[in-house]
Design a protein around this motif. Structure first.
Motif, PDB file in Angstrom:
ATOM      1  N   ASP A   1       0.812   4.743   2.016  1.00 39.16           N
ATOM      2  CA  ASP A   1       0.161   5.388   3.159  1.00 39.16           C
ATOM      3  C   ASP A   1      -0.615   6.616   2.709  1.00 39.16           C
ATOM      4  O   ASP A   1      -1.719   6.888   3.182  1.00 39.16           O
TER       5      ASP A   1
ATOM      6  N   HIS B   1       4.848   0.088   0.089  1.00 36.52           N
ATOM      7  CA  HIS B   1       5.543  -0.777   1.055  1.00 36.52           C
ATOM      8  C   HIS B   1       4.563  -1.808   1.606  1.00 36.52           C
ATOM      9  O   HIS B   1       3.348  -1.665   1.459  1.00 36.52           O
TER      10      HIS B   1
ATOM     11  N   HIS C   1       0.840  -1.204   0.000  1.00 40.72           N
ATOM     12  CA  HIS C   1       0.000   0.000   0.000  1.00 40.72           C
ATOM     13  C   HIS C   1       0.868   1.244   0.000  1.00 40.72           C
ATOM     14  O   HIS C   1       2.069   1.183   0.299  1.00 40.72           O
TER      15      HIS C   1
END
Ligand code: 6CS
Ligand code: FE
Length: 300
Positions: free
Chosen positions: A148, A248, A146
């Motif tokens: 952030d 990440h 994803h």
């Protein structure tokens, strides 16, 4: 730039192609903080900087003690900002640790850390979110790939990519206990995600994120373009700075040893939340500061 306009539409029903980010990566310059031009260029290119052994063993000891204190504090059990693992009562994360703990309130203002965040973001910053990830041995589940920022934009209303996360590694990170994996350079592209945000999505997403997860084709393309995935590993005390939009994730912890870190999200005071861009309502304040944007000052 009109910050009410949604520059990064996501959580759509129809697939939308990824596109180059519209915001700078580095807002400050080499004479405005401790990072050299070479480090700023590396962060601009890769989307992260890793500092193995940033803190020595003695310093990190006080942070690990605090981690254990918070984790074993019976009064924390059942709080909304304490998240357990999806299939056990093991603590997965504790949020707003900069408010629960004087030790972490000072750490997020550490004179060796705060100036780096201010330099990267080009000025005053505040804490958008803080958390401890425990990832206990054997029980600690992973985190899907994803960005952030995709969540902080869609669900918390941050208009621009002007946010940096700092993770202080509290237990040795190795290839067996689910270290953070990063796609270098992926921060330069915004990958819209498919699927509307359900009510109270955070109740599920903090245990297992399924909405706001990029499609495999985009992931594969960015990993290919990066020449592979990187997983910065190092001893307890290492420090990772990563740009809010870098892709990440992490695998489950298959080892007997925890993979714990404390994580502070610095947001520019010029990038405070608007209304959520793609969610029915705001998330709770333990996930997204909405009341106090007072600029942080370094601890003495
Ligand atoms: O939703 C959030 O804000 C949190 N979720 C993840 C997987 N990473 C960023 C953040 O802590
Ligand atoms: Fe994340």
């Amino acid at each position: 730039m009109d910050t009410t306009k949604d520059l990064y539409p996501s959580r759509t029903s129809a697939p939308t192609a990824m596109f180059e980010r519209l915001d700078p990566v580095v807002y400050g310059n080499a004479d405005q903080g401790p990072l050299s031009q070479e480090q700023l260029d590396q962060y601009n290119r890769d989307g992260f900087l890793f500092f193995p052994g940033f803190f020595n063993g003695q310093t990190i000891g006080s942070f690990v003690d605090e981690l254990h204190r918070l984790c074993s504090d019976r009064s924390m059990a059942g709080r909304d900002d304490v998240i357990t693992e999806p299939d056990s009562q093991e603590v997965r994360s504790i949020f707003q640790v900069h408010k629960h703990s004087d030790v972490f309130a000072r750490l997020c203002r550490h004179p060796r850390i705060l100036p780096m965040a201010q330099q990267l973001l080009g000025g005053d910053v505040y804490i958008h979110q803080s958390r401890i990830n425990y990832k206990p041995g054997f029980q600690g589940k992973g985190f899907n790939w994803h960005s952030d920022f995709e969540t902080w934009h869609a669900e918390d209303g941050l208009p621009h990519m002007r946010t940096v996360s700092c993770s202080v590694i509290l237990t040795d990170n190795n290839e067996f206990n689910g270290p953070l994996m990063i796609v270098p350079g992926s921060h330069r592209y915004f990958v819209p995600c498919i699927g509307e945000t359900p009510e109270n999505n955070f109740r599920r997403s903090l245990k297992k994120q399924e909405i706001g997860v990029p499609d495999n084709d985009s992931l594969a393309k960015l990993i290919d373009q990066a020449g592979g995935i990187q997983a910065p590993k190092g001893p307890a005390g290492s420090l990772l700075l990563f740009e809010c939009n870098v892709l990440h994730g992490s695998n489950a912890n298959m080892s007997p040893y925890p993979r714990s870190n404390v994580f502070f999200v610095y947001n520019s005071v010029k990038n405070t939340p608007r209304r959520p861009y793609a969610a029915p309502d705001y998330r709770p304040e333990f996930l997204s500061e909405r009341g106090d944007f007072t600029p942080l000052r370094a601890a003495g």
